[in-house]
Write an enzyme that holds these catalytic residues in place. Structure first.
Site, PDB file in Angstrom:
ATOM      1  N   GLU A  17      42.129 116.866  53.951  1.00  0.00           N
ATOM      2  CA  GLU A  17      42.702 116.833  55.311  1.00  0.00           C
ATOM      3  C   GLU A  17      42.396 118.132  56.036  1.00  0.00           C
ATOM      4  O   GLU A  17      42.485 119.198  55.417  1.00  0.00           O
ATOM      5  CB  GLU A  17      44.232 116.654  55.222  1.00  0.00           C
ATOM      6  CG  GLU A  17      44.622 115.255  54.870  1.00  0.00           C
ATOM      7  CD  GLU A  17      46.146 115.059  54.767  1.00  0.00           C
ATOM      8  OE1 GLU A  17      46.889 115.762  55.468  1.00  0.00           O
ATOM      9  OE2 GLU A  17      46.561 114.202  53.986  1.00  0.00           O
ATOM     10  N   HIS A  35      48.548 111.179  58.267  1.00  0.00           N
ATOM     11  CA  HIS A  35      49.667 111.850  57.583  1.00  0.00           C
ATOM     12  C   HIS A  35      50.971 111.728  58.396  1.00  0.00           C
ATOM     13  O   HIS A  35      51.546 112.726  58.838  1.00  0.00           O
ATOM     14  CB  HIS A  35      49.328 113.327  57.309  1.00  0.00           C
ATOM     15  CG  HIS A  35      50.139 113.926  56.192  1.00  0.00           C
ATOM     16  ND1 HIS A  35      49.635 114.842  55.307  1.00  0.00           N
ATOM     17  CD2 HIS A  35      51.426 113.732  55.827  1.00  0.00           C
ATOM     18  CE1 HIS A  35      50.576 115.207  54.444  1.00  0.00           C
ATOM     19  NE2 HIS A  35      51.677 114.543  54.752  1.00  0.00           N
ATOM     20  N   ARG A  61      49.741 112.480  48.205  1.00  0.00           N
ATOM     21  CA  ARG A  61      48.716 113.472  48.509  1.00  0.00           C
ATOM     22  C   ARG A  61      47.361 112.871  48.170  1.00  0.00           C
ATOM     23  O   ARG A  61      47.201 112.214  47.126  1.00  0.00           O
ATOM     24  CB  ARG A  61      48.913 114.746  47.676  1.00  0.00           C
ATOM     25  CG  ARG A  61      50.010 115.663  48.158  1.00  0.00           C
ATOM     26  CD  ARG A  61      49.681 116.328  49.503  1.00  0.00           C
ATOM     27  NE  ARG A  61      50.737 117.215  49.943  1.00  0.00           N
ATOM     28  CZ  ARG A  61      51.785 116.886  50.696  1.00  0.00           C
ATOM     29  NH1 ARG A  61      51.916 115.633  51.114  1.00  0.00           N
ATOM     30  NH2 ARG A  61      52.678 117.780  51.056  1.00  0.00           N
TER      31      ARG A  61
HETATM   32  C1  8YV Z   1      55.403 116.994  55.638  1.00  0.00           C
HETATM   33  C2  8YV Z   1      54.796 115.949  53.441  1.00  0.00           C
HETATM   34  O1  8YV Z   1      55.663 116.685  56.907  1.00  0.00           O
HETATM   35  O2  8YV Z   1      56.774 117.157  53.056  1.00  0.00           O
HETATM   36  C3  8YV Z   1      55.745 116.724  52.608  1.00  0.00           C
HETATM   37  O3  8YV Z   1      55.450 116.888  51.424  1.00  0.00           O
HETATM   38  O4  8YV Z   1      53.908 115.385  52.937  1.00  0.00           O
HETATM   39  C4  8YV Z   1      54.807 115.830  54.917  1.00  0.00           C
HETATM   40  O5  8YV Z   1      55.185 114.580  55.284  1.00  0.00           O
HETATM   41  C5  8YV Z   1      54.474 118.139  55.511  1.00  0.00           C
HETATM   42  O6  8YV Z   1      54.290 118.474  54.164  1.00  0.00           O
HETATM   43  C6  8YV Z   1      54.926 119.344  56.265  1.00  0.00           C
HETATM   44  O7  8YV Z   1      54.635 120.536  55.623  1.00  0.00           O
END
Ligand code: 8YV
Length: 332
Positions: free
Chosen positions: A276, A294, A247
Site C-alpha cells: 500500500e 483500506h 493486512r
Molecule cells: C486503521 C487498521 O485505520 O487499525 C488498523 O489496524 O488497519 C486501520 O483500519 C489504520 O491502521 C490506522 O493507522
C-alpha cells in the site's frame, strides 16, 4: 519513567478528526499535519528527534533504523490504529519507548466491511453496479442466466485468526447461514466456540481444502507474513473465494493474482494490499476481484473513538501511569 514537567511535545503524523486535534492541543504541545500528506522517512526521523510522543498511523514505517535515530525525549509511540506491524515494537521497547495502539474500537466496523466483501464478491455486487454505470444504455433487462453469482447461505467460511475481529465476523456470517470454521494459534474457549457454532482446525492446510470462503483476520507478524503462500493457495477449492481486511502481507499477492488469473480461485475481496498504496496491476485487471482502499475501519465513529484512545494513552502516560493499551510483544 521520565516525563518532562512541562507539556510534552506530541507530533501527529497525519490529519486526525478536528475534535481530536483540538483536544490534543488543549492537553499537550502539539505539532499537527494539516495537509495530511504522509511524512517521508527523513521527516519522520526529524519528528522522532524532537518529540516526546509520536502519534503515527499505518502509513508510517517506524523501523529499527529510524528508532536508532530517535531523540532521548521520545518515550511514547501512541499509534492511531490497532495493527502495529508498521512499528518495530521490540526495538522501541528495548530503547525504553512505550508503544500503545487503539484496540477494540475498530472491531465491529472492520467485521462489517469483511461481511460486505463476503457478500459482494460471490454475489457480484460491484461488477453489477459497474456494468450499469458503464453500460446502462445497452442493458436489455433481466435475464435468467446472466451475471449469476454463488449462494452465500450454507457455504463454509474459514476464518484465519479468531481474535476480536474474527469472532465479530463469525457472528455476522452465521446470521447469513454460513457454516463457521476457523484456524487460530489456539482454539478459542468452548463457550465462544459454542456461541458461534464454530469448528476449530488446528491444521491450516486441512481447513483451506475444505472451505468455500476464506476470511483473513489475523494480524501481520513475522509468523503470518505470506501465510497464504502459493502452496497454501493451491489447497483451496477452485470455486473458493478469499476476503482480506487484515493486512496485505498475510497473502502472497503475486501468487493470489496468479491463482485468480488461472481460475484456480473464484474471486477475492481485498481491503488491504501488500505494498500500500501501490496496487498490484494484475489485480486491477480482474473482474472477479473487489478492491477497496483500506476502508475497514473508516467510520466517523471509529475514528473518533480511536482518537479518544490515543488521548487517554498519552494522558495516562503523562500522568506517570501505565497507558491502558500498551502493546506487549508476547501477544502480538
Ligand atoms: C486503521 C487498521 O485505520 O487499525 C488498523 O489496524 O488497519 C486501520 O483500519 C489504520 O491502521 C490506522 O493507522
Amino acid at each position: 519513567m521520565t516525563v518532562s514537567p512541562q507539556k510534552p511535545l506530541v507530533i501527529v503524523t497525519r490529519k486526525l478528526p478536528d475534535s481530536i486535534e483540538a483536544r490534543l492541543g488543549e492537553l499537550f504541545e502539539t505539532r499537527l499535519n494539516v495537509s495530511d500528506e504522509p511524512m517521508s522517512q527523513s521527516q519522520l526521523a526529524s519528528a522522532m528527534r524532537e518529540a516526546d510522543v509520536l502519534v503515527p498511523t499505518v502509513t508510517d514505517r517506524i523501523d529499527g533504523r529510524l528508532l536508532a535515530q530517535a531523540g532521548e525525549k521520545l518515550r511514547l509511540i501512541a499509534q492511531f490504529g490497532t495493527g502495529v506491524d508498521n512499528i518495530d515494537v521490540e526495538s522501541a521497547l528495548s530503547r525504553g519507548i512505550t508503544v500503545t495502539n487503539t484496540p477494540s474500537v475498530l472491531t465491529e466496523d472492520t467485521a462489517d466491511m469483511t461481511m460486505a466483501l463476503i457478500l459482494a464478491v460471490p454475489r457480484r455486487i460491484i461488477e453489477g453496479s459497474r456494468y450499469l454505470r458503464e453500460r446502462a444504455a445497452t442493458w436489455t433487462g433481466w435475464s435468467p442466466t446472466w451475471m449469476l453469482g454463488r449462494r452465500i447461505s450454507g457455504q463454509k467460511l474459514g476464518i484465519i485468526g479468531m481474535g476480536r475481529i474474527g469472532q465479530a465476523v463469525a457472528r455476522r456470517a452465521s446470521a447469513f447461514g454460513l457454516e463457521i470454521h476457523y484456524h487460530n494459534r489456539h482454539a478459542v474457549n468452548e463457550a465462544v466456540e459454542k456461541e458461534l457454532g464454530a469448528t476449530y482446525w488446528e491444521n491450516l492446510e486441512d481447513m483451506l481444502g475444505a472451505m468455500d470462503i476464506i476470511s483473513v483476520n489475523c494480524p501481520h507478524t513475522p509468523a503470518t507474513y505470506h501465510l497464504l503462500n502459493s502452496q497454501r493457495l493451491k489447497r483451496l477449492k477452485p470455486g473458493a473465494f478469499i476476503v482480506n481486511t487484515s493486512r496485505g502481507e498475510v497473502i502472497d499477492e503475486n501468487a493470489l493474482a496468479r491463482a485468480l488469473e488461472k481460475g484456480e480461485l473464484a474471486g477475492a475481496g481485498l481491503d488491504v494490499f501488500e505494498n500500500e498504496p501501490t496496487i498490484n496491476p494484475r489485480l486491477l485487471d480482474l473482474d472477479n476481484v473487489v478492491l477497496l482502499p483500506h476502508l475497514g475501519s473508516a467510520t466517523i465513529e471509529g475514528r473518533l473513538e480511536m482518537g479518544e484512545k490515543v488521548l487517554i494513552n498519552i494522558r495516562t502516560w503523562m500522568d506517570g501511569h501505565k497507558p491502558p493499551d500498551r502493546v506487549i510483544p508476547a501477544i502480538l
